[in-house]
Design a protein around this motif. Structure first.
Motif, PDB file in Angstrom:
ATOM      1  N   TYR A  83      25.327 -13.206 -34.488  1.00 40.76           N
ATOM      2  CA  TYR A  83      24.719 -13.738 -35.711  1.00 40.76           C
ATOM      3  C   TYR A  83      24.024 -15.077 -35.458  1.00 40.76           C
ATOM      4  O   TYR A  83      23.193 -15.499 -36.274  1.00 40.76           O
ATOM      5  CB  TYR A  83      25.779 -13.906 -36.803  1.00 40.76           C
ATOM      6  CG  TYR A  83      25.892 -12.727 -37.749  1.00 40.76           C
ATOM      7  CD1 TYR A  83      25.824 -11.414 -37.269  1.00 40.76           C
ATOM      8  CD2 TYR A  83      26.079 -12.916 -39.109  1.00 40.76           C
ATOM      9  CE1 TYR A  83      25.939 -10.338 -38.133  1.00 40.76           C
ATOM     10  CE2 TYR A  83      26.201 -11.843 -39.986  1.00 40.76           C
ATOM     11  CZ  TYR A  83      26.128 -10.553 -39.492  1.00 40.76           C
ATOM     12  OH  TYR A  83      26.239  -9.490 -40.344  1.00 40.76           O
ATOM     13  N   VAL A 115      22.361 -15.731 -43.601  1.00 35.00           N
ATOM     14  CA  VAL A 115      23.434 -14.804 -43.221  1.00 35.00           C
ATOM     15  C   VAL A 115      23.449 -13.569 -44.116  1.00 35.00           C
ATOM     16  O   VAL A 115      23.654 -12.440 -43.643  1.00 35.00           O
ATOM     17  CB  VAL A 115      24.805 -15.519 -43.254  1.00 35.00           C
ATOM     18  CG1 VAL A 115      25.940 -14.520 -43.352  1.00 35.00           C
ATOM     19  CG2 VAL A 115      24.976 -16.361 -42.004  1.00 35.00           C
ATOM     20  N   LEU A 118      21.161 -10.918 -42.933  1.00 37.38           N
ATOM     21  CA  LEU A 118      21.701 -10.151 -41.800  1.00 37.38           C
ATOM     22  C   LEU A 118      22.706  -9.119 -42.296  1.00 37.38           C
ATOM     23  O   LEU A 118      22.697  -7.960 -41.860  1.00 37.38           O
ATOM     24  CB  LEU A 118      22.356 -11.086 -40.787  1.00 37.38           C
ATOM     25  CG  LEU A 118      21.471 -12.139 -40.125  1.00 37.38           C
ATOM     26  CD1 LEU A 118      22.270 -12.924 -39.091  1.00 37.38           C
ATOM     27  CD2 LEU A 118      20.253 -11.510 -39.481  1.00 37.38           C
ATOM     28  N   ASP A 132      30.960  -9.903 -33.617  1.00 42.20           N
ATOM     29  CA  ASP A 132      30.153 -10.954 -33.015  1.00 42.20           C
ATOM     30  C   ASP A 132      30.888 -11.424 -31.774  1.00 42.20           C
ATOM     31  O   ASP A 132      31.881 -12.144 -31.851  1.00 42.20           O
ATOM     32  CB  ASP A 132      29.948 -12.106 -34.009  1.00 42.20           C
ATOM     33  CG  ASP A 132      28.937 -13.128 -33.533  1.00 42.20           C
ATOM     34  OD1 ASP A 132      29.011 -13.511 -32.347  1.00 42.20           O
ATOM     35  OD2 ASP A 132      28.078 -13.535 -34.325  1.00 42.20           O
ATOM     36  N   THR A 139      30.136 -19.153 -36.861  1.00 39.40           N
ATOM     37  CA  THR A 139      30.236 -17.731 -37.178  1.00 39.40           C
ATOM     38  C   THR A 139      31.661 -17.306 -37.514  1.00 39.40           C
ATOM     39  O   THR A 139      31.859 -16.333 -38.251  1.00 39.40           O
ATOM     40  CB  THR A 139      29.718 -16.876 -36.013  1.00 39.40           C
ATOM     41  OG1 THR A 139      30.457 -17.190 -34.824  1.00 39.40           O
ATOM     42  CG2 THR A 139      28.248 -17.152 -35.757  1.00 39.40           C
ATOM     43  N   HIS A 388      18.847  -7.099 -35.840  1.00 35.34           N
ATOM     44  CA  HIS A 388      20.108  -6.818 -36.515  1.00 35.34           C
ATOM     45  C   HIS A 388      19.949  -5.637 -37.475  1.00 35.34           C
ATOM     46  O   HIS A 388      19.051  -5.596 -38.309  1.00 35.34           O
ATOM     47  CB  HIS A 388      20.565  -8.053 -37.300  1.00 35.34           C
ATOM     48  CG  HIS A 388      20.974  -9.197 -36.437  1.00 35.34           C
ATOM     49  ND1 HIS A 388      22.169  -9.205 -35.744  1.00 35.34           N
ATOM     50  CD2 HIS A 388      20.359 -10.377 -36.135  1.00 35.34           C
ATOM     51  CE1 HIS A 388      22.277 -10.341 -35.073  1.00 35.34           C
ATOM     52  NE2 HIS A 388      21.193 -11.066 -35.284  1.00 35.34           N
TER      53      HIS A 388
END
Length: 476
Positions: A83, A115, A118, A132, A139, A388
Motif C-alpha cells: 500500500y 487509502v 486502494l 501487505d 500501513t 492495485h
C-alpha cells in the motif's frame, strides 16, 4: 472496559444484521479443492456463513438472491501487495528521474490520503483480503479497522522490512526509503541489531516480520543465513509470521530451514530441485509465485522505450482515476529519460533475460504444485505497472499458463491465500463459520481462470456489492 464497550458499539453495525441472506442457484467452488456444487445454497447471518449445500433451511423473511447461471467462489486473496507504493515510479527513488520529479514524503502522504481508493480498487476486482508484505509502518494502522468492515478488504501488514547491507542496490534503498526520519528498511548486521529490528516491528503492531534477503556477498552468506534463524525465533516468540524474500535457490532453502512461514517470491534465479520441493511441502511453507512482477515491469519499460502510450489492464474499470493520472502526467518525461538512458542492445538483452526468468518461475511453480506444496496467489502490486486490484487477473492467468489447472488456482487464490495471512480459521473457503467473503461471476472459473475478469458482484463480510457500483467511470 469502557474502551472495549466502545469498540463493540463501533463494530456491531458492521457485523450484525437480523435478516438472513441466501444466495441460491449458483455453481459453487468452495475453495477447498472439492468438486463444484451445482444449484448451491449459501445462508449468511451477521457476516458469517451458517449453511452451505442443498438442504439449507432459512426463514421466510430471508433476503434471497437468485444466482442461477452464475458461479460463486470465496473472495480472492492477494497475498503480496504494498500500500505504500502506488503502481508507478513516485515511490521508487532509486530511479534517477523519479528522484528529480517526486518527493517521497509527499508521495506517502498522498497514498495515505487515498487509502480508500486502494481499498475500493481491490473490492471492485473481487479481492476481499490482502497481505501487505512490507511497507512504511503507517500501513500497520490499517489492520484493525478492516477486520469486520464490509466496505474494504481485510488488511494484514508486515510493516517495516529487515535487510542486510550487501549490495549497492540495498544501500541505495536504505539511504532513500525514509520519510519523517522513519526508514522502510531495518538492519540486521549483527544478531543484536536483528533482534532490535524485530522488536521495532512487533511494537508497530505488524502481523509478520519480513526479511528482504537479496543474495549476500559470498563471504557473508553463511553468517547471514544463520541470522535468519535468530530472526525467525524472535518473530515466532512475538506471535508473528516470518516471511522471507529470497529468489535464489540456496537462499530460499536457507529461509525454509530457518523457519520461514511464507516465501514471498518465486525462486526465479535458478531451477529448483526435489530437495527444495520436499522442504517446502514438508514444512508447510506458503510459496508465492509473483510471476508477473518482472514481465509487467519490463513491458512498462518497453512501452517507455518505444514511446507508446500507457496501457491499463483494467477490465472492470477498478483503477482509481488519480492513479491513472499519476502515470499519465509525467509519462513523456519517462519516455525521454528511458530512450536516452538505455541502448538498444541493453533493451533487447533485458527483454530476453526477463523471458528466461519467467520460464524458470513458471517451471518452478508447476514443479512445486505437482510436489504437493502450498502455493498462494500474489502479485506484488504497487510496483510500477502492477496496479492495485486488477493486477491479480494477469497473475492468475500466468499461473494457468504454467500448467496449473484452473480449479487448483481457485484454491491457491482463496484457501491458500488465507493460510499466507494466518487467517485460514476465518476466511478463504465457503464453509460454515467462515466470513461471508465471496465473489460472483458470469463465467466458469473452474474451466478457465480468466473467468475472474467476469466478476459481477463481490461480498465482503455479508454485504453484497455490485461491481458496477464499485468501479470508476470508464470515461473519466
Amino acid at each position: 472496559m469502557i474502551r472495549l464497550f466502545f469498540l463493540v458499539l463501533f463494530f456491531l453495525p458492521l457485523a450484525s444484521g437480523a435478516q438472513q441472506q441466501v444466495l441460491r442457484g449458483a455453481t459453487l467452488y468452495d475453495g477447498t479443492g472439492a468438486d463444484a456444487v451445482s444449484n448451491s445454497t449459501i445462508v449468511i447471518e451477521a457476516g458469517e456463513i451458517t449453511c452451505v449445500g442443498h438442504e439449507c433451511k432459512y426463514s421466510d423473511d430471508a433476503e434471497v438472491v437468485d444466482l442461477s447461471g452464475h458461479y460463486v467462489t470465496p473472495g480472492l486473496i492477494d497475498a503480496h501487495v504494498h500500500y505504500a507504493a502506488s503502481g508507478w515510479f513516485d515511490t521508487r527513488p532509486w530511479i534517477p528521474i523519479a528522484r528529480k520529479i517526486y518527493d517521497l514524503n509527499q508521495s506517502q502522504q498522498q497514498l495515505q490520503m487515498n487509502v480508500e481508493s486502494l481499498n475500493q480498487s481491490y473490492l471492485c476486482s473481487g479481492v476481499t483480503a490482502v497481505f501487505d508484505t512490507g511497507s512504511f509502518p503507517w500501513t500497520t494502522t490499517l489492520q484493525v479497522m478492516s477486520k469486520f468492515n464490509t466496505d474494504k478488504p481485510r488488511f494484514v501488514a508486515a510493516g517495516q522490512l529487515i535487510t542486510h547491507d550487501a549490495s549497492a542496490a540495498t544501500r541505495n534503498v536504505l539511504t532513500n526509503q525514509v520519510i519523517e526520519d522513519v526508514h522502510e528498511f531495518l538492519p540486521m548486521s549483527t544478531d543484536e541489531e536483528a533482534l532490535g529490528s524485530v522488536a521495532t516491528i512487533a511494537a508497530s503492531g505488524a502481523s509478520a516480520v519480513k526479511v528482504w534477503f537479496v543474495d549476500p556477498a559470498p563471504e557473508r552468506r553463511a553468517e547471514l543465513q544463520q541470522r535468519l534463524h535468530v530472526i525467525a525465533d524472535a518473530a515466532h516468540r512475538a506471535g508473528l509470521q516470518f516471511i522471507v524474500h529470497a529468489t535464489e535457490l540456496e537462499n530460499a532453502k536457507a529461509a525454509v530451514k530457518a523457519g520461514a512461514d511464507v516465501l514471498v517470491h518465486s525462486v526465479f534465479e535458478d531451477l529448483i530441485d526435489e530437495d527444495f520441493v520436499n522442504l517446502v511441502a514438508t514444512n508447510e511453507v506458503v510459496y508465492q509465485p509473483t510471476l508477473i512482477v518482472a514481465p509487467v515491469i519490463n513491458e512498462l519499460f518497453a512501452d517507455l522505450y518505444l514511446g507508446r502510450n500507457p496501457e491499463f489492464d483494467d477490465p472492470n474499470h477498478c483503477i482509481a482515476p488519480e492513479v491513472k493520472q499519476l502515470v499519465q502526467e509525467n509519462w513523456q518525461k519517462f519516455v525521454v529519460w528511458n530512450q536516452q538512458s538505455v541502448s538498444f542492445h541493453n533493451f533487447v538483452a533485458e527483454m530476453r533475460a526477463v523471458g528466461a526468468e519467467l520460464y524458470r518461475a513458471q517451471t518452478n511453480v508447476l514443479k512445486l504444485y505437482e510436489g504437493g506444496a502450498t502455493i498462494a496467489t500474489a502479485t506484488d502490486a504497487g510496483n510500477p505497472g502492477l496496479y492495485h486490484g486488477p493486477a491479480i487477473y494477469r497473475e492468475l492467468e500466468e499461473m494457468q499458463a504454467a500448467g496449473i489447472p484452473a480449479q487448483a488456482i481457485i484454491t491457491m487464490s482463496t484457501q491458500n491465500g488465507a493460510k499466507a495471512l494466518g487467517l485460514e480459521a476465518t476466511m478463504g473457503t465457503v464453509e460454515v463459520g467462515k466470513n461471508a467473503d465471496l465473489v460472483i461471476l458470469t463465467e466458469d472459473p473452474g474451466e478457465d481462470i480468466s473467468a475472474y475478469r467476469s466478476i459481477s458482484h463481490v461480498m465482503r463480510f455479508g454485504k453484497l456489492h455490485r461491481v458496477d457500483d464499485l468501479n470508476y467511470d470508464s470515461n473519466e
